[in-house]
Design a protein around this motif. Structure first.
Motif, PDB file in Angstrom:
ATOM      1  N   ASN A   2      -2.773 -24.058 -12.453  1.00 48.45           N
ATOM      2  CA  ASN A   2      -1.399 -24.202 -12.928  1.00 48.45           C
ATOM      3  C   ASN A   2      -0.503 -23.168 -12.238  1.00 48.45           C
ATOM      4  OD1 ASN A   2      -1.936 -21.832 -14.183  1.00 48.45           O
ATOM      5  ND2 ASN A   2      -2.143 -22.683 -16.224  1.00 48.45           N
ATOM      6  N   GLY A   3       0.773 -23.251 -12.479  1.00 47.31           N
ATOM      7  CA  GLY A   3       1.751 -22.374 -11.823  1.00 47.31           C
ATOM      8  C   GLY A   3       1.595 -20.919 -12.213  1.00 47.31           C
ATOM      9  N   GLU A   4       1.172 -20.671 -13.448  1.00 46.16           N
ATOM     10  CA  GLU A   4       0.997 -19.295 -13.930  1.00 46.16           C
ATOM     11  C   GLU A   4      -0.124 -18.598 -13.164  1.00 46.16           C
ATOM     12  OE1 GLU A   4       1.861 -15.935 -15.888  1.00 46.16           O
ATOM     13  OE2 GLU A   4       2.988 -17.794 -16.076  1.00 46.16           O
ATOM     14  N   THR A   5      -1.193 -19.267 -12.917  1.00 45.03           N
ATOM     15  CA  THR A   5      -2.333 -18.695 -12.194  1.00 45.03           C
ATOM     16  C   THR A   5      -1.941 -18.385 -10.760  1.00 45.03           C
ATOM     17  OG1 THR A   5      -3.803 -20.035 -13.552  1.00 45.03           O
ATOM     18  CG2 THR A   5      -4.749 -19.051 -11.591  1.00 45.03           C
ATOM     19  N   LEU A   6      -1.167 -19.272 -10.155  1.00 47.03           N
ATOM     20  CA  LEU A   6      -0.713 -19.071  -8.783  1.00 47.03           C
ATOM     21  C   LEU A   6       0.209 -17.865  -8.694  1.00 47.03           C
ATOM     22  CD1 LEU A   6      -0.915 -20.234  -5.973  1.00 47.03           C
ATOM     23  CD2 LEU A   6       1.038 -21.679  -6.486  1.00 47.03           C
ATOM     24  N   LYS A   7       1.081 -17.689  -9.666  1.00 50.25           N
ATOM     25  CA  LYS A   7       1.985 -16.532  -9.677  1.00 50.25           C
ATOM     26  C   LYS A   7       1.188 -15.241  -9.811  1.00 50.25           C
ATOM     27  CE  LYS A   7       6.100 -18.694 -11.609  1.00 50.25           C
ATOM     28  NZ  LYS A   7       7.005 -18.731 -12.754  1.00 50.25           N
ATOM     29  N   ARG A   8       0.178 -15.265 -10.682  1.00 48.82           N
ATOM     30  CA  ARG A   8      -0.649 -14.071 -10.880  1.00 48.82           C
ATOM     31  C   ARG A   8      -1.438 -13.743  -9.608  1.00 48.82           C
ATOM     32  NH1 ARG A   8      -4.069 -14.696 -16.083  1.00 48.82           N
ATOM     33  NH2 ARG A   8      -4.686 -12.597 -15.545  1.00 48.82           N
ATOM     34  N   ALA A   9      -1.919 -14.784  -8.920  1.00 45.56           N
ATOM     35  CA  ALA A   9      -2.680 -14.578  -7.678  1.00 45.56           C
ATOM     36  C   ALA A   9      -1.771 -13.976  -6.610  1.00 45.56           C
ATOM     37  CB  ALA A   9      -3.292 -15.884  -7.197  1.00 45.56           C
ATOM     38  N   LYS A  10      -0.544 -14.498  -6.512  1.00 38.75           N
ATOM     39  CA  LYS A  10       0.402 -13.944  -5.535  1.00 38.75           C
ATOM     40  C   LYS A  10       0.751 -12.500  -5.858  1.00 38.75           C
ATOM     41  CE  LYS A  10       2.700 -18.207  -4.053  1.00 38.75           C
ATOM     42  NZ  LYS A  10       3.958 -18.931  -4.005  1.00 38.75           N
ATOM     43  N   ALA A  11       0.912 -12.206  -7.143  1.00 38.24           N
ATOM     44  CA  ALA A  11       1.231 -10.828  -7.550  1.00 38.24           C
ATOM     45  C   ALA A  11       0.085  -9.887  -7.189  1.00 38.24           C
ATOM     46  CB  ALA A  11       1.530 -10.789  -9.045  1.00 38.24           C
ATOM     47  N   TRP A  12      -1.139 -10.311  -7.469  1.00 35.63           N
ATOM     48  CA  TRP A  12      -2.288  -9.459  -7.114  1.00 35.63           C
ATOM     49  C   TRP A  12      -2.419  -9.312  -5.606  1.00 35.63           C
ATOM     50  CZ3 TRP A  12      -4.631  -6.045  -9.839  1.00 35.63           C
ATOM     51  CH2 TRP A  12      -4.629  -6.161 -11.228  1.00 35.63           C
ATOM     52  N   TRP A  13      -2.130 -10.386  -4.863  1.00 36.94           N
ATOM     53  CA  TRP A  13      -2.199 -10.311  -3.410  1.00 36.94           C
ATOM     54  C   TRP A  13      -1.162  -9.325  -2.869  1.00 36.94           C
ATOM     55  CZ3 TRP A  13      -5.494 -10.956   0.213  1.00 36.94           C
ATOM     56  CH2 TRP A  13      -5.091 -11.007   1.530  1.00 36.94           C
ATOM     57  N   ARG A  14       0.055  -9.342  -3.432  1.00 38.21           N
ATOM     58  CA  ARG A  14       1.095  -8.390  -3.023  1.00 38.21           C
ATOM     59  C   ARG A  14       0.650  -6.962  -3.316  1.00 38.21           C
ATOM     60  NH1 ARG A  14       5.271 -11.662  -5.842  1.00 38.21           N
ATOM     61  NH2 ARG A  14       5.618 -13.382  -4.438  1.00 38.21           N
ATOM     62  N   ARG A  15       0.051  -6.768  -4.497  1.00 38.60           N
ATOM     63  CA  ARG A  15      -0.453  -5.433  -4.836  1.00 38.60           C
ATOM     64  C   ARG A  15      -1.519  -4.992  -3.831  1.00 38.60           C
ATOM     65  NH1 ARG A  15      -1.166  -6.556 -11.143  1.00 38.60           N
ATOM     66  NH2 ARG A  15       1.013  -6.383 -11.719  1.00 38.60           N
ATOM     67  N   TYR A  16      -2.415  -5.912  -3.492  1.00 38.41           N
ATOM     68  CA  TYR A  16      -3.459  -5.589  -2.517  1.00 38.41           C
ATOM     69  C   TYR A  16      -2.839  -5.244  -1.171  1.00 38.41           C
ATOM     70  CZ  TYR A  16      -7.153  -6.158   0.882  1.00 38.41           C
ATOM     71  OH  TYR A  16      -8.012  -5.947   1.924  1.00 38.41           O
ATOM     72  N   GLU A  17      -1.857  -6.043  -0.739  1.00 39.44           N
ATOM     73  CA  GLU A  17      -1.185  -5.768   0.537  1.00 39.44           C
ATOM     74  C   GLU A  17      -0.522  -4.397   0.517  1.00 39.44           C
ATOM     75  OE1 GLU A  17       1.477  -9.070   0.874  1.00 39.44           O
ATOM     76  OE2 GLU A  17       0.180 -10.099   2.320  1.00 39.44           O
ATOM     77  N   LEU A  18       0.153  -4.069  -0.580  1.00 42.46           N
ATOM     78  CA  LEU A  18       0.811  -2.764  -0.679  1.00 42.46           C
ATOM     79  C   LEU A  18      -0.199  -1.625  -0.625  1.00 42.46           C
ATOM     80  CD1 LEU A  18       3.643  -3.411  -3.282  1.00 42.46           C
ATOM     81  CD2 LEU A  18       3.880  -2.984  -0.837  1.00 42.46           C
ATOM     82  N   TRP A  19      -1.286  -1.765  -1.376  1.00 42.23           N
ATOM     83  CA  TRP A  19      -2.321  -0.716  -1.349  1.00 42.23           C
ATOM     84  C   TRP A  19      -2.972  -0.611   0.030  1.00 42.23           C
ATOM     85  CZ3 TRP A  19      -3.064   3.200  -4.416  1.00 42.23           C
ATOM     86  CH2 TRP A  19      -2.592   3.142  -5.722  1.00 42.23           C
ATOM     87  N   ALA A  20      -3.194  -1.763   0.671  1.00 45.24           N
ATOM     88  CA  ALA A  20      -3.802  -1.746   2.008  1.00 45.24           C
ATOM     89  C   ALA A  20      -2.857  -1.078   3.009  1.00 45.24           C
ATOM     90  CB  ALA A  20      -4.147  -3.161   2.455  1.00 45.24           C
ATOM     91  N   LEU A  21      -1.567  -1.426   2.954  1.00 50.52           N
ATOM     92  CA  LEU A  21      -0.594  -0.783   3.845  1.00 50.52           C
ATOM     93  C   LEU A  21      -0.477   0.708   3.554  1.00 50.52           C
ATOM     94  CD1 LEU A  21       2.258  -3.453   4.014  1.00 50.52           C
ATOM     95  CD2 LEU A  21       0.707  -2.758   5.840  1.00 50.52           C
ATOM     96  N   GLY A  22      -0.474   1.063   2.277  1.00 48.27           N
ATOM     97  CA  GLY A  22      -0.424   2.483   1.916  1.00 48.27           C
ATOM     98  C   GLY A  22      -1.641   3.230   2.435  1.00 48.27           C
ATOM     99  N   ALA A  23      -2.821   2.611   2.297  1.00 49.61           N
ATOM    100  CA  ALA A  23      -4.048   3.243   2.795  1.00 49.61           C
ATOM    101  C   ALA A  23      -3.994   3.397   4.312  1.00 49.61           C
ATOM    102  CB  ALA A  23      -5.265   2.427   2.378  1.00 49.61           C
ATOM    103  N   LEU A  24      -3.488   2.366   4.999  1.00 51.30           N
ATOM    104  CA  LEU A  24      -3.354   2.464   6.456  1.00 51.30           C
ATOM    105  C   LEU A  24      -2.391   3.579   6.856  1.00 51.30           C
ATOM    106  CD1 LEU A  24      -3.302  -1.253   7.657  1.00 51.30           C
ATOM    107  CD2 LEU A  24      -4.974   0.507   8.211  1.00 51.30           C
ATOM    108  N   LEU A  25      -1.284   3.691   6.137  1.00 50.66           N
ATOM    109  CA  LEU A  25      -0.322   4.756   6.444  1.00 50.66           C
ATOM    110  C   LEU A  25      -0.934   6.135   6.213  1.00 50.66           C
ATOM    111  CD1 LEU A  25       3.006   3.302   5.013  1.00 50.66           C
ATOM    112  CD2 LEU A  25       2.425   3.708   7.407  1.00 50.66           C
ATOM    113  N   VAL A  26      -1.641   6.292   5.104  1.00 48.02           N
ATOM    114  CA  VAL A  26      -2.277   7.580   4.815  1.00 48.02           C
ATOM    115  C   VAL A  26      -3.349   7.892   5.859  1.00 48.02           C
ATOM    116  CG1 VAL A  26      -3.766   8.797   3.167  1.00 48.02           C
ATOM    117  CG2 VAL A  26      -1.748   7.569   2.360  1.00 48.02           C
ATOM    118  N   LEU A  27      -4.154   6.895   6.197  1.00 50.44           N
ATOM    119  CA  LEU A  27      -5.205   7.081   7.187  1.00 50.44           C
ATOM    120  C   LEU A  27      -4.628   7.404   8.561  1.00 50.44           C
ATOM    121  CD1 LEU A  27      -8.261   6.958   7.655  1.00 50.44           C
ATOM    122  CD2 LEU A  27      -7.981   4.547   8.225  1.00 50.44           C
ATOM    123  N   SER A  28      -3.602   6.671   8.971  1.00 57.28           N
ATOM    124  CA  SER A  28      -2.998   6.941  10.280  1.00 57.28           C
ATOM    125  C   SER A  28      -2.307   8.307  10.284  1.00 57.28           C
ATOM    126  CB  SER A  28      -2.016   5.838  10.669  1.00 57.28           C
ATOM    127  OG  SER A  28      -0.937   5.791   9.749  1.00 57.28           O
TER     128      SER A  28
END
Length: 109
Positions: A2-28
């Motif tokens: 349903n639409g609610e599950t898709l929104k939650r998946a996108k939100a978690w994916w954005r969080r993952y992307e932000l954490w991954a980018l933050g980790a890359l910035l800290v590592l670099s």
């Protein structure tokens, strides 16, 4: 799905992307900081190595001066010894001559 599950998946994916980018910035940033520290340490070591080489060259120069002084003094001492040996040889020859004359005078004729 349903639409609610898709929104939650996108939100978690954005969080993952932000954490991954933050980790890359800290590592670099950490890698860049490490490289900057190594460059700085390398420059400091080059300066210290240049100072050590300069001191070593000065020490070798002093050593060469001492060796030259020692060689000249040894040469002078050899000349004095040769002169003394020449005088001793002349004195010995004169002593032999005098002894020969004295012996010739003591012989009955």
């Amino acid at each position: 799905m349903n639409g609610e599950t898709l929104k939650r998946a996108k939100a978690w994916w954005r969080r993952y992307e932000l954490w991954a980018l933050g980790a890359l910035l800290v590592l670099s940033g950490g890698i860049f900081g490490y490289q900057a520290a190594m460059y700085s340490a390398h420059r400091i070591m080059l300066v210290e190595l240049a100072a050590i080489r300069d001191a070593y060259d000065k020490a070798l120069g002093k050593k060469d001066q001492r060796l030259e002084t020692l060689a000249s003094q040894t040469g002078k001492a050899a000349e004095v010894a040769a002169g003394a040996a020449q005088q001793a040889s002349e004195a010995a020859a004169k002593a032999v001559e005098v002894a020969g004359q004295a012996q010739a005078q003591d012989l009955p004729r």
